[in-house]
Design an enzyme around this catalytic site. Structure first.
Site, PDB file in Angstrom:
ATOM      1  CB  SER A 125      -0.964  -0.035   1.186  1.00  0.00           C
ATOM      2  OG  SER A 125      -1.894   1.031   1.107  1.00  0.00           O
ATOM      3  CB  THR A 126       1.178   4.161   2.290  1.00  0.00           C
ATOM      4  OG1 THR A 126      -0.227   4.257   2.444  1.00  0.00           O
ATOM      5  CG2 THR A 126       1.787   5.547   2.229  1.00  0.00           C
ATOM      6  CG  HIS A 176      -4.073  -0.881  -0.997  1.00  0.00           C
ATOM      7  ND1 HIS A 176      -3.883  -0.769   0.371  1.00  0.00           N
ATOM      8  CD2 HIS A 176      -4.600  -2.116  -1.199  1.00  0.00           C
ATOM      9  CE1 HIS A 176      -4.277  -1.884   0.951  1.00  0.00           C
ATOM     10  NE2 HIS A 176      -4.715  -2.719   0.028  1.00  0.00           N
ATOM     11  CG  MET A 235      -2.183   3.246   7.530  1.00  0.00           C
ATOM     12  SD  MET A 235      -0.959   3.529   8.822  1.00  0.00           S
ATOM     13  CE  MET A 235      -2.032   4.086  10.145  1.00  0.00           C
ATOM     14  CG  ASP A 286      -5.994  -5.388   2.296  1.00  0.00           C
ATOM     15  OD1 ASP A 286      -6.795  -6.313   2.536  1.00  0.00           O
ATOM     16  OD2 ASP A 286      -5.719  -4.998   1.139  1.00  0.00           O
TER      17      ASP A 286
END
Length: 368
Positions: free
Chosen positions: A180-181, A206, A299, A302
């Site tokens: 993700s991030t 993501h 973050m 997930d």
């Protein structure tokens, strides 16, 4: 707790007003300034010392990318880019992430006011995440290197490409990556070190619609393996990486001796679409002990539960370590779930996995 102090940089008076309103409605943040161009922003940053900046991609007087590059060299700080949903916007946004921006918000080309209001939760969540993210200074070019080349002391420094002869393992194993991030760059660093005969790689990063095709094309030009946006029903082949399309879930199915990509719409899982949970659950269910899982920076949680299912099904799973993560959330949760056998710096992941694959296959496979 003190509020997160934000400076908004955008040439549109409407966008500046909307972002200021959205930020100031949050109890834990405040907009302390809004600048119409980077030159004004430079003085504002110097005088106000904000915690986070939102930065428009394309602006007059100085391009947002040029400003970001200077900022990350001279005064690194968390930046959330504000991009447009266009081909050009996607390309520039990926360059911004490469330069050190933490994340981005994609604003619509039309209906900007309504669009930004609908995105207010996404915008404020990304500002919160950015305020806690690890910032890496953009280094001056090394001798013979490109701008932004990581130095040897940097925990994110890129390892040399792995040379390997993996033989039949390339067809038996599949590598699954969740991120993700900070993950666009972390995934890139893993992929560019994979050998041409690497097992297939399936990735959920993501990312919203409109950006993953450009991202895949960018990686394809850098890697020894082929990289593409996944297409529903296509065979998953060694030497290839498949990225979940923005706004769609990606999973793996089996058809006879072949593995197939399944790209489907559906409700968000863990607030995400694509979701790492969806991909990793399919790895546990369909690929079992032939799966290799990698949890990279991001973050939230997930994929943590599904990665434990992968491990329980016999998969080998690793997580990126805290020192090399932009945000340690997803790896931390996977570790806490008991899903991870090894925690590794980003620049050690590929080499470690290739060594593990050779070791578990026996002496027939060796480094060349």
């Amino acid at each position: 707790m003190p509020k997160t102090r934000v400076v908004v940089v955008d040439d549109s008076a409407l966008v500046r007003s909307l972002l200021t309103e959205i930020i100031n409605r949050q109890p834990d943040m405040e907009c302390i300034g809004a600048a119409a161009d980077p030159l004004v922003a430079r003085e504002m940053i110097r005088n106000l010392n904000p915690d986070v900046i939102t930065l428009d991609v394309e602006m007059p007087r100085m391009d947002g990318i040029d400003f970001l590059a200077k900022l990350m060299r001279l005064r690194p700080m968390p930046v959330v880019m504000v991009s447009t949903l266009t081909e050009r916007g996607a390309e520039v946004t990926l360059k911004a992430l490469e330069l050190g921006a933490i994340d981005f918000v994609a604003k619509p080309k039309i209906g900007v006011a309504d669009g930004l209001r609908q995105l207010q939760d996404d915008i404020t969540d990304k500002i919160r995440i950015a305020s806690k993210a690890r910032i890496n200074r953009l280094h001056a070019p090394a001798a013979g290197g490109a701008p932004g080349t990581a130095q040897a002391h940097d925990p994110k420094a890129v390892a040399r490409p792995v040379s390997a002869s993996l033989g039949r393992l390339s067809t038996e194993k599949i590598i699954f990556i969740g991120a993700s991030t900070g993950g666009t760059e972390a995934t890139k660093e893993v992929l560019i070190t994979l050998p041409a005969d690497s097992p297939a790689v399936v990735i959920t990063q993501h990312m919203p619609p409109g950006f993953t095709r450009n991202y895949a094309a960018r990686l394809d030009g850098l890697c020894k393996i082929s990289v593409k946006e996944a297409v529903d029903g296509e065979r998953i082949l060694p030497g290839h990486a498949y990225i979940a399309p923005g706004g769609m879930h990606l999973s793996v199915e089996r058809s006879g001796a072949n593995y197939l990509a399944r790209v489907q719409d559906g409700d968000p899982v863990n607030r995400h679409k694509p979701s790492v949970e969806v991909l990793f659950k399919s790895a546990a269910r369909v690929v079992g002990p032939n799966a290799v899982g990698i949890m990279l920076t991001g973050m939230g949680a997930d994929g943590a539960t599904a990665m434990r299912e992968m491990r329980d099904a016999g998969a080998y799973c690793v997580a990126q370590d805290e020192a090399s993560c932009v945000v340690f959330g997803m790896p931390r949760e996977a570790i806490a779930a008991g899903a991870v056998q090894e925690v590794l710096p980003l620049n050690k992941i590929t080499g470690h996995l290739m060594d593990h694959l050779r070791a578990t296959a026996g002496p027939a496979l060796s480094r060349v």
